[in-house]
Motif scaffolding. Sequence first.
Motif, short mmCIF file in Angstrom:
data_model
loop_
_atom_site.label_atom_id
_atom_site.label_comp_id
_atom_site.label_asym_id
_atom_site.label_seq_id
_atom_site.Cartn_x
_atom_site.Cartn_y
_atom_site.Cartn_z
N UNK A 103 26.53 13.45 43.53
CA UNK A 103 25.37 14.17 44.05
C UNK A 103 25.69 15.59 44.51
N UNK A 104 26.82 15.86 45.17
CA UNK A 104 27.09 17.26 45.55
C UNK A 104 27.06 18.22 44.37
N UNK A 105 27.57 17.81 43.22
CA UNK A 105 27.51 18.66 42.03
C UNK A 105 26.08 18.88 41.57
N UNK A 106 25.28 17.83 41.65
CA UNK A 106 23.88 17.95 41.21
C UNK A 106 23.10 18.86 42.14
N UNK A 107 23.26 18.66 43.46
CA UNK A 107 22.52 19.46 44.43
C UNK A 107 22.84 20.95 44.32
N UNK A 108 24.04 21.26 43.85
CA UNK A 108 24.44 22.66 43.69
C UNK A 108 23.86 23.29 42.43
N UNK A 109 23.16 22.49 41.62
CA UNK A 109 22.63 23.00 40.35
C UNK A 109 21.17 22.61 40.16
N UNK A 110 20.37 22.74 41.22
CA UNK A 110 18.96 22.40 41.13
C UNK A 110 18.11 23.65 41.00
N UNK A 111 16.96 23.48 40.36
CA UNK A 111 16.03 24.59 40.18
C UNK A 111 14.72 24.33 40.91
N UNK A 112 13.62 24.41 40.17
CA UNK A 112 12.28 24.31 40.74
C UNK A 112 11.93 22.87 41.13
#
Length: 521
Positions: free
Chosen positions: A168-177
């Motif tokens: 999840x930390x990797x995902x949260x660092x690459x979120x958009x709209x």
Amino acid sequence: MNLKNKMLRITTVVAVVFSFIACEDDFETIGSDVLGGPGFNADLYDDAEINAFTYSPGAVQTNNLQLNLLGVYKDPLFGTQEASILSSVAMTAVNPDFGTQPVLDSVVMAIPYFSKEVTEDEETRFELDSIYGNGPIKLSVIESKFYLNSFDPETDFQKTQKYYSDMEPQVLANLGTVLYENESFLPSANAVTEYVPGIDGETDTLNLGPALRVHLKKDFFQSKILDKGGSADLLNFNSFRDYFRGVYIKADEAGNNGSMMLLNLLNTNAGITLYYKTRVADTQDVDDDGDEEELIEVRRSFKLGFGNSRVNIFDQDTPDFNDDENLFLKGGEGSLAVIDLFAGPDADGDGVSDELEHLRENNWLINEANLIFHVNRNYMTGLAEPERVYLYDINNNVMLADYVLDAQGQENNPASTSNNAHLAPLTRNENGEGLSYKVRITRHVNNVLNNDSTNVRLGLVVSQNINLVSMSAIRPQEGREATAIPVASLITPLGTVLYGPDAEDEEKRLKLNIYYTEPKN
């Protein structure tokens, strides 16, 4: 029972042994021909030494799951589990033509629930299946800019990529709209009526079963998809995958309870559908004015499916149970039991216990062998319980031989019943409380005792769908007891507590029961 007792190898007995093994007969069938017959003794051996302990594997591979969990499950014993889904998005048709000046009406994301129709008093309604809990959750759908690789670049793209449940930390660092947000989302059993524009301009009505169905932000998809018609971004599947990398369907706590849903994102009715108006040439002369080149307004739809790259992301409590008398099993990124059969001393140091060496000398005809796992109701009172447990070979990460002898069910259907002989469903009392699980391992024990098969270490996990027999990798770590875990365990949030072989209550201790036949002396 004298473990050192040896019996003579009688040719006729050997013939009987191998004929019955080859036929894979059930206990009752074998018994009709041998048990109680002249010259034979039928007996039970239940003194096998067993070692068993609870093991928490930590992060597990979750990008190879056929089904996915989404939601929040609160367990007073095992703690809270949050499950979110990162998924790629795929076009259903390349280089789409959206007509002239397309304008979005709405964007709907839908994922059907597992459900069944129930008819009462001539009225039909739906009942949801594989929904755990009945409280609200916070549900968000967010654009993801994280690229999900199919193959691992660190292996020069020779091996498939593994993604783990703790990313999840990797995902949260690459979120958009943010495309959707609901602070109090609850699954609904209501049927869904969908109005779909047909090719002829007429609207088709579809009556569908219950689904997670939400409206996403129109402005985003207008500019991201419709305004890009004819561009290189939508030209083919690969360019689109890099252009629109996916969505993150995120679940968070919204109160003291919660709901966890088991979903199939590859269901034919799952996906993101764009409903829009556009102007196209009147080639059919719909208005009968003789002009087939004028532009007329029509309604259209375009569907984006969920891609093959999906990761279940877990945020899960991992309690430290300091209790050697019990086995604590939990689904998701939870825990399993590691079991060693015939685990007594090995005096000669050859890797085979003294007990197993003596049993092999007996050349018993194995009629039935099973493990009985009793539920510890002191822990489980008032808690939801998994319907099945799944036993597998931890050494080789495969199912046991007994599994393939039983009827198999449907992979993506949690309600599908199968393997009732090898992996019997939970036995319950009149109040619906779980009492025990019976796992029949006749072929496995026969192979170990009579066919010189390796006495492999076994793993036991909870499951709501034992038809899923594929394995997920456990993240490499020092001193790990297992390298993989069955997918069947990752798709349920439920847990249970079973008495182990060292339980104080002798009647409920884990035992291996071997029913066998041998010639009379």
